[in-house]
Design an enzyme around this catalytic site. Structure first.
Site, mmCIF file in Angstrom:
data_model
loop_
_atom_site.group_PDB
_atom_site.id
_atom_site.type_symbol
_atom_site.label_atom_id
_atom_site.label_comp_id
_atom_site.label_asym_id
_atom_site.label_seq_id
_atom_site.Cartn_x
_atom_site.Cartn_y
_atom_site.Cartn_z
ATOM 1 N N ASP A 12 0.855 -1.172 0.000
ATOM 2 C CA ASP A 12 0.000 0.000 0.000
ATOM 3 C C ASP A 12 0.900 1.235 0.000
ATOM 4 O O ASP A 12 2.043 1.184 0.466
ATOM 5 C CB ASP A 12 -0.889 -0.030 1.250
ATOM 6 C CG ASP A 12 -1.859 1.133 1.317
ATOM 7 O OD1 ASP A 12 -2.344 1.578 0.262
ATOM 8 O OD2 ASP A 12 -2.131 1.596 2.437
ATOM 9 N N ASP A 14 -0.267 4.865 0.949
ATOM 10 C CA ASP A 14 -0.555 5.814 2.028
ATOM 11 C C ASP A 14 -0.550 5.126 3.387
ATOM 12 O O ASP A 14 -1.210 4.112 3.578
ATOM 13 C CB ASP A 14 -1.903 6.497 1.784
ATOM 14 C CG ASP A 14 -1.944 7.163 0.417
ATOM 15 O OD1 ASP A 14 -0.939 7.761 0.036
ATOM 16 O OD2 ASP A 14 -2.980 7.046 -0.261
ATOM 17 N N ASP A 139 -2.291 -0.825 5.707
ATOM 18 C CA ASP A 139 -2.792 -0.355 7.002
ATOM 19 C C ASP A 139 -4.289 -0.548 7.127
ATOM 20 O O ASP A 139 -4.842 -0.413 8.215
ATOM 21 C CB ASP A 139 -2.434 1.130 7.220
ATOM 22 C CG ASP A 139 -3.152 2.034 6.240
ATOM 23 O OD1 ASP A 139 -2.967 1.845 5.016
ATOM 24 O OD2 ASP A 139 -3.897 2.917 6.685
#
Length: 180
Positions: A12, A14, A139
């Site tokens: 990922d 961000d 996240d």
């Protein structure tokens, strides 16, 4: 070894490679006159703390075409991703459809900081369940739940209470997890 025979890792962007939260908090605090810290977000999202009346405005900051352009790197991300890239096939998988204005800025950011990742390995998508890889570091718990391979949660304040996946507390933990 032929690249297609190497195991794949989906990363990922961000809150894993790029520290979007710091910039977002600064913008929210500046515009709303608040003093929200990362510690305040333990197990929560920004929307929980700015209130429903400001949630749309907070989300709007992420829709600005240049928001993602100058984000700071997560500590150790460049070095560890470069090492992983030598052993694994690396894909950056960003749920950029959540903020379609972000495509150009995210791409420029990735080329600036991770120029060794080929364009064909950058995936801007909506639903990450389409990603086919052996590992996904993210996240977002919903992204990890939808993923078919081994999900690995990258610690962020909002996921601090989650226990469903193996956890890494930063890029030095990622290096340990993959034996670098």
């Amino acid at each position: 070894m032929h690249p297609t025979l190497r195991k794949r890792i989906a990363l990922d962007m961000d809150e894993v490679m790029a520290d979007a939260l710091t910039a977002w908090l600064e913008r929210c605090n500046e515009d709303f006159g608040t003093r929200i810290t990362k510690a305040d977000l333990h197990g929560k999202k920004i929307y929980d703390l700015v209130g429903s009346a400001r949630a749309a405005a907070a989300r709007g900051f992420l829709d600005h075409p240049e928001f993602f352009l100058d984000l700071p790197l997560m500590e150790g991300s460049q070095e560890v991703v470069k090492s992983l890239h030598e052993r694994y096939e690396i894909f950056v998988t960003s749920a950029a459809m959540d903020h379609p204005n972000s495509f150009p800025a995210k791409y420029v950011w990735l080329k600036k900081h991770f120029s060794f990742i080929p364009d064909k390995n950058i995936v801007f998508c909506g639903d990450k369940s389409i990603i086919r890889a052996d590992f996904m570091i993210d996240d977002s718990i919903p992204n990890l739940k939808a993923f078919v391979g081994q999900g690995i949660v990258f610690t962020a304040p909002h996921n601090a209470l989650e226990t469903a996946f193996p956890r890494v507390n930063g890029w030095f933990d990622v290096a340990k997890f993959f034996g670098l």
